[in-house]
Design an enzyme around this catalytic site. Sequence first.
Site, PDB file in Angstrom:
ATOM      1  N   PRO A  10       0.793  -1.215   0.000  1.00  0.00           N
ATOM      2  CA  PRO A  10       0.000   0.000   0.000  1.00  0.00           C
ATOM      3  C   PRO A  10       0.837   1.282   0.000  1.00  0.00           C
ATOM      4  O   PRO A  10       1.857   1.367   0.680  1.00  0.00           O
ATOM      5  CB  PRO A  10      -0.820  -0.108   1.297  1.00  0.00           C
ATOM      6  CG  PRO A  10      -0.087  -1.083   2.138  1.00  0.00           C
ATOM      7  CD  PRO A  10       0.552  -2.048   1.182  1.00  0.00           C
ATOM      8  N   ASN A  11       0.354   2.222  -0.797  1.00  0.00           N
ATOM      9  CA  ASN A  11       0.898   3.583  -0.904  1.00  0.00           C
ATOM     10  C   ASN A  11       2.226   3.663  -1.655  1.00  0.00           C
ATOM     11  O   ASN A  11       2.736   4.763  -1.890  1.00  0.00           O
ATOM     12  CB  ASN A  11       1.035   4.237   0.492  1.00  0.00           C
ATOM     13  CG  ASN A  11      -0.297   4.325   1.202  1.00  0.00           C
ATOM     14  OD1 ASN A  11      -1.257   4.830   0.630  1.00  0.00           O
ATOM     15  ND2 ASN A  11      -0.396   3.795   2.407  1.00  0.00           N
ATOM     16  N   ARG A  18       5.154  11.085  -2.502  1.00  0.00           N
ATOM     17  CA  ARG A  18       4.819  10.810  -1.102  1.00  0.00           C
ATOM     18  C   ARG A  18       6.049  11.048  -0.212  1.00  0.00           C
ATOM     19  O   ARG A  18       7.070  10.365  -0.392  1.00  0.00           O
ATOM     20  CB  ARG A  18       4.412   9.343  -1.032  1.00  0.00           C
ATOM     21  CG  ARG A  18       4.232   8.796   0.336  1.00  0.00           C
ATOM     22  CD  ARG A  18       4.124   7.273   0.292  1.00  0.00           C
ATOM     23  NE  ARG A  18       3.845   6.801   1.602  1.00  0.00           N
ATOM     24  CZ  ARG A  18       4.134   5.580   2.038  1.00  0.00           C
ATOM     25  NH1 ARG A  18       4.675   4.696   1.225  1.00  0.00           N
ATOM     26  NH2 ARG A  18       3.856   5.237   3.257  1.00  0.00           N
ATOM     27  N   TYR A  23      11.213   9.061   1.493  1.00  0.00           N
ATOM     28  CA  TYR A  23      11.266   7.970   0.506  1.00  0.00           C
ATOM     29  C   TYR A  23      12.021   8.323  -0.774  1.00  0.00           C
ATOM     30  O   TYR A  23      12.217   7.443  -1.612  1.00  0.00           O
ATOM     31  CB  TYR A  23       9.841   7.519   0.159  1.00  0.00           C
ATOM     32  CG  TYR A  23       9.090   6.974   1.362  1.00  0.00           C
ATOM     33  CD1 TYR A  23       9.519   5.815   2.000  1.00  0.00           C
ATOM     34  CD2 TYR A  23       7.979   7.634   1.877  1.00  0.00           C
ATOM     35  CE1 TYR A  23       8.849   5.323   3.110  1.00  0.00           C
ATOM     36  CE2 TYR A  23       7.296   7.149   2.987  1.00  0.00           C
ATOM     37  CZ  TYR A  23       7.741   5.993   3.599  1.00  0.00           C
ATOM     38  OH  TYR A  23       7.081   5.498   4.695  1.00  0.00           O
ATOM     39  N   ASN A  79       8.015  -5.375  -0.380  1.00  0.00           N
ATOM     40  CA  ASN A  79       7.836  -4.205   0.484  1.00  0.00           C
ATOM     41  C   ASN A  79       6.352  -4.138   0.811  1.00  0.00           C
ATOM     42  O   ASN A  79       5.546  -3.718  -0.019  1.00  0.00           O
ATOM     43  CB  ASN A  79       8.320  -2.928  -0.202  1.00  0.00           C
ATOM     44  CG  ASN A  79       8.262  -1.731   0.738  1.00  0.00           C
ATOM     45  OD1 ASN A  79       7.622  -1.777   1.790  1.00  0.00           O
ATOM     46  ND2 ASN A  79       8.946  -0.663   0.364  1.00  0.00           N
ATOM     47  N   ALA A  82       2.825  -0.350   5.053  1.00  0.00           N
ATOM     48  CA  ALA A  82       2.308  -0.316   6.429  1.00  0.00           C
ATOM     49  C   ALA A  82       1.740  -1.661   6.879  1.00  0.00           C
ATOM     50  O   ALA A  82       1.643  -1.908   8.090  1.00  0.00           O
ATOM     51  CB  ALA A  82       1.248   0.773   6.555  1.00  0.00           C
ATOM     52  N   GLU A 103      12.240  -9.174   2.691  1.00  0.00           N
ATOM     53  CA  GLU A 103      11.502  -7.978   3.119  1.00  0.00           C
ATOM     54  C   GLU A 103      12.365  -6.744   2.848  1.00  0.00           C
ATOM     55  O   GLU A 103      13.540  -6.719   3.238  1.00  0.00           O
ATOM     56  CB  GLU A 103      11.204  -8.108   4.621  1.00  0.00           C
ATOM     57  CG  GLU A 103      10.557  -6.882   5.230  1.00  0.00           C
ATOM     58  CD  GLU A 103      10.350  -7.041   6.745  1.00  0.00           C
ATOM     59  OE1 GLU A 103      10.691  -8.112   7.301  1.00  0.00           O
ATOM     60  OE2 GLU A 103       9.873  -6.079   7.363  1.00  0.00           O
ATOM     61  N   HIS A 105      12.498  -2.394   3.014  1.00  0.00           N
ATOM     62  CA  HIS A 105      11.949  -1.079   3.350  1.00  0.00           C
ATOM     63  C   HIS A 105      12.920  -0.023   2.848  1.00  0.00           C
ATOM     64  O   HIS A 105      14.132  -0.104   3.107  1.00  0.00           O
ATOM     65  CB  HIS A 105      11.738  -0.925   4.856  1.00  0.00           C
ATOM     66  CG  HIS A 105      10.748  -1.918   5.372  1.00  0.00           C
ATOM     67  ND1 HIS A 105       9.413  -1.829   5.088  1.00  0.00           N
ATOM     68  CD2 HIS A 105      10.924  -3.056   6.080  1.00  0.00           C
ATOM     69  CE1 HIS A 105       8.794  -2.867   5.617  1.00  0.00           C
ATOM     70  NE2 HIS A 105       9.689  -3.630   6.230  1.00  0.00           N
ATOM     71  N   ARG A 112      12.564   5.367  12.883  1.00  0.00           N
ATOM     72  CA  ARG A 112      11.336   6.171  12.767  1.00  0.00           C
ATOM     73  C   ARG A 112      10.407   5.898  13.962  1.00  0.00           C
ATOM     74  O   ARG A 112      10.866   5.468  15.011  1.00  0.00           O
ATOM     75  CB  ARG A 112      10.680   5.869  11.413  1.00  0.00           C
ATOM     76  CG  ARG A 112      11.609   6.210  10.234  1.00  0.00           C
ATOM     77  CD  ARG A 112      10.961   5.913   8.900  1.00  0.00           C
ATOM     78  NE  ARG A 112       9.758   6.713   8.692  1.00  0.00           N
ATOM     79  CZ  ARG A 112       8.853   6.443   7.751  1.00  0.00           C
ATOM     80  NH1 ARG A 112       9.030   5.410   6.932  1.00  0.00           N
ATOM     81  NH2 ARG A 112       7.786   7.209   7.619  1.00  0.00           N
TER      82      ARG A 112
HETATM   83  C1  DQA Z   1       8.032   1.408   4.097  1.00  0.00           C
HETATM   84  C2  DQA Z   1       8.047   1.687   5.610  1.00  0.00           C
HETATM   85  C3  DQA Z   1       6.652   1.513   6.197  1.00  0.00           C
HETATM   86  O1  DQA Z   1       6.682   1.786   7.588  1.00  0.00           O
HETATM   87  C4  DQA Z   1       5.677   2.456   5.538  1.00  0.00           C
HETATM   88  O2  DQA Z   1       4.369   2.245   6.034  1.00  0.00           O
HETATM   89  C5  DQA Z   1       5.700   2.360   4.054  1.00  0.00           C
HETATM   90  C6  DQA Z   1       6.999   2.263   3.385  1.00  0.00           C
HETATM   91  C7  DQA Z   1       9.411   1.693   3.469  1.00  0.00           C
HETATM   92  O3  DQA Z   1       9.627   1.235   2.344  1.00  0.00           O
HETATM   93  O4  DQA Z   1      10.252   2.376   4.070  1.00  0.00           O
HETATM   94  O5  DQA Z   1       4.681   2.448   3.394  1.00  0.00           O
HETATM   95  O6  DQA Z   1       7.737   0.037   3.898  1.00  0.00           O
END
Ligand code: DQA
Length: 153
Positions: A10-11, A18, A23, A79, A82, A103, A105, A112
């Site tokens: 998501p996102n 964003r 990011y 990835n 959230a 995984e 990020h 954070r």
């Molecule tokens: C993320 C870190 C997560 O905490 C966040 O909700 C994201 C992006 C990252 O790539 O740093 O959406 O996965």
Amino acid sequence: MAQLLILNGPNLNLLGQREPAVYGAATLADVEALCQRTGERLGCSVECRQSNHEGVLIDAIHEAGRRFKAGELIGVVFNAGAYTHTSVALHDAIKGAEVPVVEVHISNVHAREAFRHHSYISPAAAGIVVGFGIDGYVLAIEGLVRRARAGSA
Ligand code: DQA
């Protein structure tokens, strides 16, 4: 040819617009192009998917498990956004599918907010890459390819 799935949650479709201070400026299309180039360099075919929906991500992990068991896929770079911090269902999907997942990020989640410090994905993952920006996807692909070539996948 070895195949890899790059799965973004998501996102991550909003990358580039964003929170660029967190990011960076690269878009999801830039990330996917980087993964494609990395695959080409390593002699792998790369498929990229993104979804904002937990169930779609679960279905993608299940499908990846079937393809892994059929010898068609070496693993998943994931990835989970959230959902990393909330989804027991994604944890169970990775465990159930028995597919190697790295995984990723982009940000260093441990530097954070406290709610980002726990991951439901990590205990089910083959490896974790955190905080290297979008280069993390490159490192994760390289790790999965090395793992497969060493015979542990
Ligand atoms: C993320 C870190 C997560 O905490 C966040 O909700 C994201 C992006 C990252 O790539 O740093 O959406 O996965």
